[in-house]
Each structure stands twice: as C-alpha cells, then as structure tokens.
Design an enzyme around this catalytic site. Structure first.
Site, PDB file in Angstrom:
ATOM      1  N   ALA A  12     -58.442   8.213 -92.314  1.00 55.20           N
ATOM      2  CA  ALA A  12     -57.383   7.117 -92.430  1.00 55.20           C
ATOM      3  C   ALA A  12     -57.724   6.115 -93.386  1.00 55.20           C
ATOM      4  CB  ALA A  12     -57.368   6.526 -90.753  1.00 55.20           C
ATOM      5  N   THR A  39     -64.218  12.352 -89.148  1.00 52.20           N
ATOM      6  CA  THR A  39     -63.503  13.103 -89.685  1.00 52.20           C
ATOM      7  C   THR A  39     -64.333  14.463 -90.407  1.00 52.20           C
ATOM      8  OG1 THR A  39     -61.974  11.323 -90.538  1.00 52.20           O
ATOM      9  CG2 THR A  39     -62.137  13.269 -92.033  1.00 52.20           C
ATOM     10  N   GLN A  43     -63.198  20.297 -86.931  1.00 56.05           N
ATOM     11  CA  GLN A  43     -63.489  21.574 -87.312  1.00 56.05           C
ATOM     12  C   GLN A  43     -62.133  22.492 -87.433  1.00 56.05           C
ATOM     13  OE1 GLN A  43     -65.739  23.082 -83.997  1.00 56.05           O
ATOM     14  NE2 GLN A  43     -67.707  22.122 -84.895  1.00 56.05           N
ATOM     15  N   GLY A  44     -61.367  22.294 -86.108  1.00 50.76           N
ATOM     16  CA  GLY A  44     -60.152  23.185 -85.896  1.00 50.76           C
ATOM     17  C   GLY A  44     -59.242  23.048 -87.020  1.00 50.76           C
ATOM     18  N   GLU A 109     -53.809  26.682 -81.341  1.00 52.11           N
ATOM     19  CA  GLU A 109     -54.736  26.073 -80.854  1.00 52.11           C
ATOM     20  C   GLU A 109     -53.894  25.875 -79.424  1.00 52.11           C
ATOM     21  OE1 GLU A 109     -56.570  22.711 -82.611  1.00 52.11           O
ATOM     22  OE2 GLU A 109     -57.763  23.846 -83.642  1.00 52.11           O
ATOM     23  N   HIS A 224     -63.771  16.733 -74.502  1.00 53.16           N
ATOM     24  CA  HIS A 224     -63.588  18.096 -74.893  1.00 53.16           C
ATOM     25  C   HIS A 224     -64.256  18.959 -74.056  1.00 53.16           C
ATOM     26  CE1 HIS A 224     -63.353  21.377 -77.777  1.00 53.16           C
ATOM     27  NE2 HIS A 224     -62.565  20.795 -78.377  1.00 53.16           N
ATOM     28  N   ARG A 270     -56.829  20.299 -72.749  1.00 52.44           N
ATOM     29  CA  ARG A 270     -58.309  19.940 -72.635  1.00 52.44           C
ATOM     30  C   ARG A 270     -58.676  19.404 -71.310  1.00 52.44           C
ATOM     31  NH1 ARG A 270     -59.059  17.763 -78.809  1.00 52.44           N
ATOM     32  NH2 ARG A 270     -59.093  19.971 -79.756  1.00 52.44           N
ATOM     33  N   HIS A 330     -64.799  12.907 -76.499  1.00 57.61           N
ATOM     34  CA  HIS A 330     -64.368  13.438 -77.826  1.00 57.61           C
ATOM     35  C   HIS A 330     -63.684  12.399 -78.561  1.00 57.61           C
ATOM     36  CE1 HIS A 330     -63.721  16.433 -80.932  1.00 57.61           C
ATOM     37  NE2 HIS A 330     -62.572  16.926 -80.539  1.00 57.61           N
ATOM     38  N   GLU A 354     -58.038   6.919 -85.606  1.00 53.19           N
ATOM     39  CA  GLU A 354     -58.553   6.852 -84.105  1.00 53.19           C
ATOM     40  C   GLU A 354     -58.738   5.593 -83.536  1.00 53.19           C
ATOM     41  OE1 GLU A 354     -61.532   9.703 -83.423  1.00 53.19           O
ATOM     42  OE2 GLU A 354     -61.988   8.994 -81.284  1.00 53.19           O
ATOM     43  N   ARG A 365     -54.067  13.704 -76.002  1.00 53.36           N
ATOM     44  CA  ARG A 365     -54.062  13.933 -77.284  1.00 53.36           C
ATOM     45  C   ARG A 365     -53.680  15.643 -77.477  1.00 53.36           C
ATOM     46  NH1 ARG A 365     -57.423  15.461 -82.167  1.00 53.36           N
ATOM     47  NH2 ARG A 365     -59.022  15.716 -80.530  1.00 53.36           N
TER      48      ARG A 365
HETATM   49  C1  LIG Z   1     -66.723  17.277 -83.599  1.00 49.96           C
HETATM   50  C2  LIG Z   1     -65.305  16.682 -84.197  1.00 49.96           C
HETATM   51  C3  LIG Z   1     -64.163  17.735 -84.292  1.00 49.96           C
HETATM   52  C4  LIG Z   1     -63.042  17.241 -84.330  1.00 49.96           C
HETATM   53  N1  LIG Z   1     -62.051  18.029 -84.691  1.00 49.96           N
HETATM   54  C5  LIG Z   1     -60.876  17.782 -85.014  1.00 49.96           C
HETATM   55  C6  LIG Z   1     -59.730  18.524 -85.509  1.00 49.96           C
HETATM   56  O1  LIG Z   1     -60.036  19.759 -85.624  1.00 49.96           O
HETATM   57  N2  LIG Z   1     -58.469  18.023 -85.696  1.00 49.96           N
HETATM   58  C7  LIG Z   1     -58.348  16.977 -85.557  1.00 49.96           C
HETATM   59  O2  LIG Z   1     -57.189  16.391 -85.553  1.00 49.96           O
HETATM   60  N3  LIG Z   1     -59.302  16.087 -85.277  1.00 49.96           N
HETATM   61  C8  LIG Z   1     -60.468  16.596 -84.732  1.00 49.96           C
HETATM   62  N4  LIG Z   1     -61.284  15.405 -84.218  1.00 49.96           N
HETATM   63  C9  LIG Z   1     -60.965  14.014 -84.246  1.00 49.96           C
HETATM   64  C10 LIG Z   1     -61.057  13.442 -85.927  1.00 49.96           C
HETATM   65  O3  LIG Z   1     -61.987  13.875 -86.511  1.00 49.96           O
HETATM   66  C11 LIG Z   1     -60.924  12.030 -85.662  1.00 49.96           C
HETATM   67  O4  LIG Z   1     -59.865  11.430 -84.787  1.00 49.96           O
HETATM   68  C12 LIG Z   1     -60.472  11.515 -87.248  1.00 49.96           C
HETATM   69  O5  LIG Z   1     -61.610  12.022 -87.845  1.00 49.96           O
HETATM   70  C13 LIG Z   1     -60.498  10.018 -86.987  1.00 49.96           C
HETATM   71  O6  LIG Z   1     -60.572   9.526 -88.439  1.00 49.96           O
HETATM   72  P1  LIG Z   1     -60.779   8.093 -88.674  1.00 49.96           P
HETATM   73  O7  LIG Z   1     -60.536   7.823 -90.352  1.00 49.96           O
HETATM   74  O8  LIG Z   1     -59.622   7.202 -87.767  1.00 49.96           O
HETATM   75  O9  LIG Z   1     -62.116   7.613 -88.274  1.00 49.96           O
HETATM   76  P2  LIG Z   1     -63.496   8.227 -88.665  1.00 49.96           P
HETATM   77  O10 LIG Z   1     -63.411   9.403 -89.447  1.00 49.96           O
HETATM   78  O11 LIG Z   1     -64.537   8.220 -87.323  1.00 49.96           O
HETATM   79  O12 LIG Z   1     -63.918   7.207 -89.619  1.00 49.96           O
HETATM   80  C14 LIG Z   1     -64.453   5.907 -89.392  1.00 49.96           C
HETATM   81  C15 LIG Z   1     -65.279   5.334 -90.345  1.00 49.96           C
HETATM   82  O13 LIG Z   1     -65.360   3.712 -90.129  1.00 49.96           O
HETATM   83  C16 LIG Z   1     -66.549   3.390 -90.342  1.00 49.96           C
HETATM   84  N5  LIG Z   1     -66.972   2.368 -89.473  1.00 49.96           N
HETATM   85  C17 LIG Z   1     -67.076   2.251 -88.071  1.00 49.96           C
HETATM   86  N6  LIG Z   1     -67.240   0.971 -87.844  1.00 49.96           N
HETATM   87  C18 LIG Z   1     -67.571   0.152 -89.026  1.00 49.96           C
HETATM   88  C19 LIG Z   1     -67.951  -0.973 -89.388  1.00 49.96           C
HETATM   89  N7  LIG Z   1     -67.928  -2.123 -88.157  1.00 49.96           N
HETATM   90  N8  LIG Z   1     -67.826  -1.635 -90.384  1.00 49.96           N
HETATM   91  C20 LIG Z   1     -67.876  -0.664 -91.563  1.00 49.96           C
HETATM   92  N9  LIG Z   1     -67.472   0.740 -91.235  1.00 49.96           N
HETATM   93  C21 LIG Z   1     -67.175   1.057 -90.026  1.00 49.96           C
HETATM   94  C22 LIG Z   1     -67.472   4.656 -89.852  1.00 49.96           C
HETATM   95  O14 LIG Z   1     -68.649   4.794 -90.572  1.00 49.96           O
HETATM   96  C23 LIG Z   1     -66.420   5.658 -90.562  1.00 49.96           C
HETATM   97  O15 LIG Z   1     -66.774   5.988 -92.042  1.00 49.96           O
HETATM   98  C24 LIG Z   1     -62.770  15.914 -84.172  1.00 49.96           C
HETATM   99  C25 LIG Z   1     -63.771  15.069 -83.982  1.00 49.96           C
HETATM  100  C26 LIG Z   1     -65.163  15.439 -83.801  1.00 49.96           C
HETATM  101  C27 LIG Z   1     -66.027  14.430 -83.629  1.00 49.96           C
END
Ligand SMILES: Cc1cc2nc3c(=O)[nH]c(=O)nc-3n(C[C@H](O)[C@H](O)[C@H](O)COP(=O)(O)OP(=O)(O)OC[C@H]3O[C@@H](n4cnc5c(N)ncnc54)[C@H](O)[C@@H]3O)c2cc1C
Length: 507
Positions: A12, A39, A43-44, A109, A224, A270, A330, A354, A365
């Site tokens: 995001a 992120t 995997q999936g 899925e 999960h 799930r 999860h 997220e 979800r």
């Molecule tokens: C193991 C695993 C497998 C998954 N598989 C899937 C899948 O197959 N398909 C799917 O749709 N979703 C999947 N998900 C969920 C999905 O990966 C996440 O919901 C999504 O990647 C979230 O993206 P994001 O950019 O919102 O946050 P994130 O990718 O979590 O990024 C958050 C960022 O914010 C930074 N941050 C946090 N707090 C602070 C702060 N105070 N100051 C500065 N930086 C900060 C972190 O360091 C990180 O860089 C999975 C999650 C996990 C854990």
C-alpha cells in the site's frame, strides 16, 4: 515541506508513493529495511476478476459472503471493479506474475467461486511484488528513510500537518507535509502465535487514534488455520493455496476431519477451518497434519517452492510427509476508519492497506483480497488528495460509536511484549467469552496506565500494542454475538441486532 509523507513500505505504501510521486514531492518513512513488511511474506497471491469466466460482480459476491453481513457494498464495488486496472499497473511495474502460456495463471483459494488468484514465483507473490515496487520507487527517485519510526501524527488546526519520527540513532524530527498516507500494516504481533513479522505492531492504528481519527471493526482478527507448528521452527504460513491445490487436513488418526465440520471440507472459510483445527487439538486428536503427499511431486515443486524450501530447512519434505499445522493470528480486518477514497475523518490523513478499515472485508476477509485492497485504495487515496475523486457514497452499514481515552492512569508492573501476546492469545483469541475478555481488558488498562512516555523504538511499539490490544479487547467484549472471524463461546450464533460496526473515537 513534503507534499506527501507515506508511512510504511509494504504494497500500500509503495504503490501510493509511486502514484503520488507523479504529482509532487514524496517521502516514504519505514521502520525497518525498505523491503520489510507483511507484503513480502504473502504467498498465495492477489485476487482479481481477470478470467473470461469471472467478473467483478462474482468477485464481489464472494467478498460479501465472506464478510458475513458487515462489508460495505460501495467499497466492495470499488475493490472488485478496479482490480483489473490496478493489476495492469503492477504488470507495468514489472511484477512477474506466473503465466500459463500467454495468459496469467490463476489459482483457486477457499471461498472463491472460481480460479482468480494471480501469483508470482509459485508461492512467492509478496516477495516479487515488494521487490518490483522497491525497484520502481528507487528508479523514480522517491526519497525513503529506512529504520525510521513514525511516532506521532502532527495535528495543526484540526488537520494532519506532518509526522514526528525517531531514527535508529535516536534522533527525533518533526517533518511537515500537506498530506500523510498511513500504510503501516497490521498488528499480528499482538498475539503469541502469528504469521506476521516483528514490524506488525499496530503503530498506525495507535498513532491515528491518538491524533483523533476513529478506529473500526477491531474485534475482527483473522486467524489463519495453517501455520507450520514445528518445534524449533518460527511460525510460518502454509498458504491456503495448498488446500486449494488439493491438500487435505487430517488428525492423528489420519481422518480427513474437515468433512465433519463443514460441507466445503478443506475449502471452508478460514475461521471455520481454524476453529475446527483448534477443536481437534483441544480434543486430543492432534497433531493436525496438512497432507499433500497424494499430489504429484512436480505440482508441489512448481506451486510451493518457498514452503517446500522452508520446511526442508527443518527436516520435513512435504512431498512425502504431511506438515504439522496450527492456527495463528494473521490479518486484522479492522483499522483506521476511512471512506471509499481512503480518507479518514481527519483532514490531511489517508489510510490504505491493512492499517485501514475501508469496509471491504467486513467480519472476515476473503483470501487474497488484502494485497488488492492495498493497491486499489492506495491509488484512490492519491486521487482524493488531488481533488480527482468521484462521489463518496454513504456507508451501507451503520456504525455504533464507543468513546475511550487513549491514555489511562493506572498502576501495574510494566509488561514485556511476550506478556501482552500471551494475554491476547489466551483471552482475545480464536474463542472468546465475556469473563476472560473482561479480565484481559482490565489487565491491558492497568499495564497501559503504568507506561511512562515512550522514548525508544521498543517502548513506542509496546505502548502501541497495549493501546490497540485494549481497544480490541473492548470491541470483542462489546460484540455479544459470533460473526465471521469473531467467535464468542457465550454467544455462538450471529444476531441481527449486531449488524453494525463498532467504531472507537477518542474521549
Ligand atoms: C505470511 C503472510 C502471507 C500472506 N499472504 C497473503 C496473500 O497471499 N494474499 C493477500 O492478499 N494477502 C496476504 N497476506 C496479507 C497481506 O500480505 C497484508 O495484508 C498486506 O501485505 C499488507 O500490506 P500493507 O502495505 O498494508 O502493510 P505491510 O506490508 O505490512 O507494510 C507495512 C509497512 O509499514 C511499516 N511500519 C509499520 N509501522 C511503522 C511506523 N510506526 N513507522 C514507520 N514505518 C512503519 C512496516 O515496516 C512496513 O514496511 C499475507 C500476510 C502474511 C503475514
């Protein structure tokens, strides 16, 4: 002065930063290395209706069904209708999605009616998306500060006007910005067993709440069903796609027990599968094993190279042996309340990914919708900030407001992160009940009150975990029904009177 500060470098944050950088000066702040995020472990894959047999309407129908009555319909429409355009953007950023011939390969899925999950490197989708977006960010010359923690949202005249930060050398700064995009991910670290990396401490939720934004749907945590449960190995996700490819859950007696719990068996949602596994374990029928030994070895090698390699490091070969699995925290469906454009109630503050609660997930979800949410609402946030948003439909689900103070007076010992995680896992976990929830709430309040103003990274994270944990326990206690991922043993059925969203606002 930055035009945009983006907090977080997962899908995001990177996607919205790239979009914003076409229009102004952008700074990305991230608390670890640029690539570290939930992120990169996804995997999936990422869901999108791109197959000829599919449509945004069908994708929307599955999303609404998974959300158990609490999805916001206009947000779901935005998610599913704009999916294909945002996937095209990812392709333009050179995300190497897997293909079958010339066409994009699509996986199936749980709870998806058709195959619609794009993946990359088999089961390394998140890694490839993260890498491609980091390369694009660097190529676009976007400024990024790594190992820099956002500690506070600066509010001036009722508007978010910048971010306070703490860097790895202990330097504190106040950085002004016209808009702030919160993309800081989830809060899996609230629980002792989680698939989330150490950075997922709910910081963005706590920062937004303290600044005056509302938080919504915090009682809905997705557990999960299948994290690897192997002594000596860290919790590691065994993707739902493994069951999508034909993997079968068995108990100690080798019984494919899911048929006893749900007609969809291993492809049930799930929450159903997670509780079924927990029940089998509690009844002494464990270990629970995920079995793909009947699949051709070549299928396992092609579709799940990351899982195969990880398990082999711990002496397990999934081609010939079933994998011991157990549920783990999860994904957080709730988050900072936004409209369909990612705008929060605080002018100048957007939330996407997220950390946000756009309303697309409702009470549960649909698998692979969260990566998609990050790009759809990251893009929408930037459009809104530029004054290019379309209409903002009223939410279709009413909200019930609860007022809480972000700070509390109190006296207790200072907990460790592990103390907090244990408490949440035991009392605010898969199965909830009034007594233990109330105990958890009291303990979290006492701990929160005992904390002095944080100054180190660890102290900030602990303060954030305590605030978010407390709001989560309060929401779970308040919702006296079971719906989606929220299960109350004392109110085991859904109740129409709770067809509303709980929204926390500051006193
Ligand atoms: C193991 C695993 C497998 C998954 N598989 C899937 C899948 O197959 N398909 C799917 O749709 N979703 C999947 N998900 C969920 C999905 O990966 C996440 O919901 C999504 O990647 C979230 O993206 P994001 O950019 O919102 O946050 P994130 O990718 O979590 O990024 C958050 C960022 O914010 C930074 N941050 C946090 N707090 C602070 C702060 N105070 N100051 C500065 N930086 C900060 C972190 O360091 C990180 O860089 C999975 C999650 C996990 C854990």
């Amino acid at each position: 002065m930055y035009d945009w500060i983006v907090i977080g470098s997962g899908i995001a944050g990177l996607f919205s930063a790239l979009e914003a950088a076409r229009h102004g000066r952008v700074l990305v702040i991230t608390k670890g290395a640029l690539e570290e995020s939930n992120t990169r472990y996804a995997q999936g894959g990422i869901a999108a209706a791109v197959a000829p047999c599919d449509s945004p309407r069908l994708h929307g129908r599955d999303t609404l069904a998974a959300g158990a009555g609490l999805c916001d319909a206009p947000a779901v429409r935005a998610l599913t209708e704009e999916a294909a355009a945002r996937i095209a953007d990812l392709l333009a950023y050179r995300v190497p999605f897997d293909r079958e011939g010339a066409a994009l390969a699509l996986g199936r899925e749980g709870a998806h009616a058709v195959s619609r999950v794009l993946h990359a490197g088999g089961d390394a989708t998140g890694f490839h998306i993260e890498r491609a977006l980091c390369v694009a960010l660097r190529a676009a010359g976007v400024e990024a500060r790594e190992r820099t923690l956002a500690t506070e949202l600066l509010v001036e005249d009722g508007r978010v006007a910048g971010v306070a930060t703490l860097d790895g050398r202990g330097v504190v700064e106040r950085l002004p910005a016209r808009q702030v995009v919160l993309a800081s991910g989830g809060a899996g670290q609230l629980f002792s067993s989680t698939t989330n990396p150490a950075v997922a401490t709910g910081d963005g939720l706590a920062l937004a709440f303290r600044a005056g934004a509302a938080l919504r749907d915090l009682e809905f945590v997705q557990f999960h069903p299948t994290a690897l449960a192997l002594a000596g190995a860290p919790p590691f996700l065994i993707s739902e796609a493994v069951r999508g490819e034909g993997g079968v859950l068995r108990n100690r007696a080798s019984e494919p027990f899911m048929e006893r719990y749900d007609p969809r068996a291993d492809l049930a949602s799930r929450d159903v599968v997670a509780r079924a596994i927990a029940d089998e374990l509690a009844a002494g029928r464990g270990p629970v094993l995920l079995d793909v030994t009947h699949l051709p070895a070549t299928t396992v090698e092609r579709r799940f190279p990351t899982i195969l390699a990880f398990c082999r490091r711990y002496g397990l070969d999934m081609r010939s042996e079933p994998l011991p699995v157990a549920p783990a925290a999860h994904y957080l469906m709730g988050g900072v309340a936004t409209d369909v454009w990612g705008a929060t109630a605080l002018p100048g503050l957007y939330a996407c990914g997220e950390v946000a609660c756009t309303g697309v997930h409702g009470a549960n979800r649909l698998a692979s919708n969260s990566l998609l949410e990050g790009i759809v609402f990251g893009w929408r946030s930037v459009r809104h900030a530029l004054g290019l948003a379309g209409e903002t439909p009223a939410p279709t689900i009413p909200s019930r407001r609860l007022y809480l103070s972000p700070r509390l007076p109190g006296r207790a010992g200072i907990p460790t992160r592990a103390d907090v995680q244990r408490l949440l896992w035991e009392k605010v976990g898969l199965r909830r009940e009034a007594g233990p929830l109330a105990e958890a709430l009291r303990q979290l309040e006492a701990w929160q009150g005992a904390l002095a103003s944080p100054s180190t990274l660890a102290e900030h994270e602990l303060a954030n975990l305590l605030l978010v944990g407390r709001l989560m326990a309060a929401a779970a206690l308040e919702r006296r029904e079971s719906r989606g991922a929220h299960f109350r043993s004392d109110f085991p059925a859904p109740d129409e009177r709770w067809l509303c969203r709980l929204e926390f606002c500051q006193h």
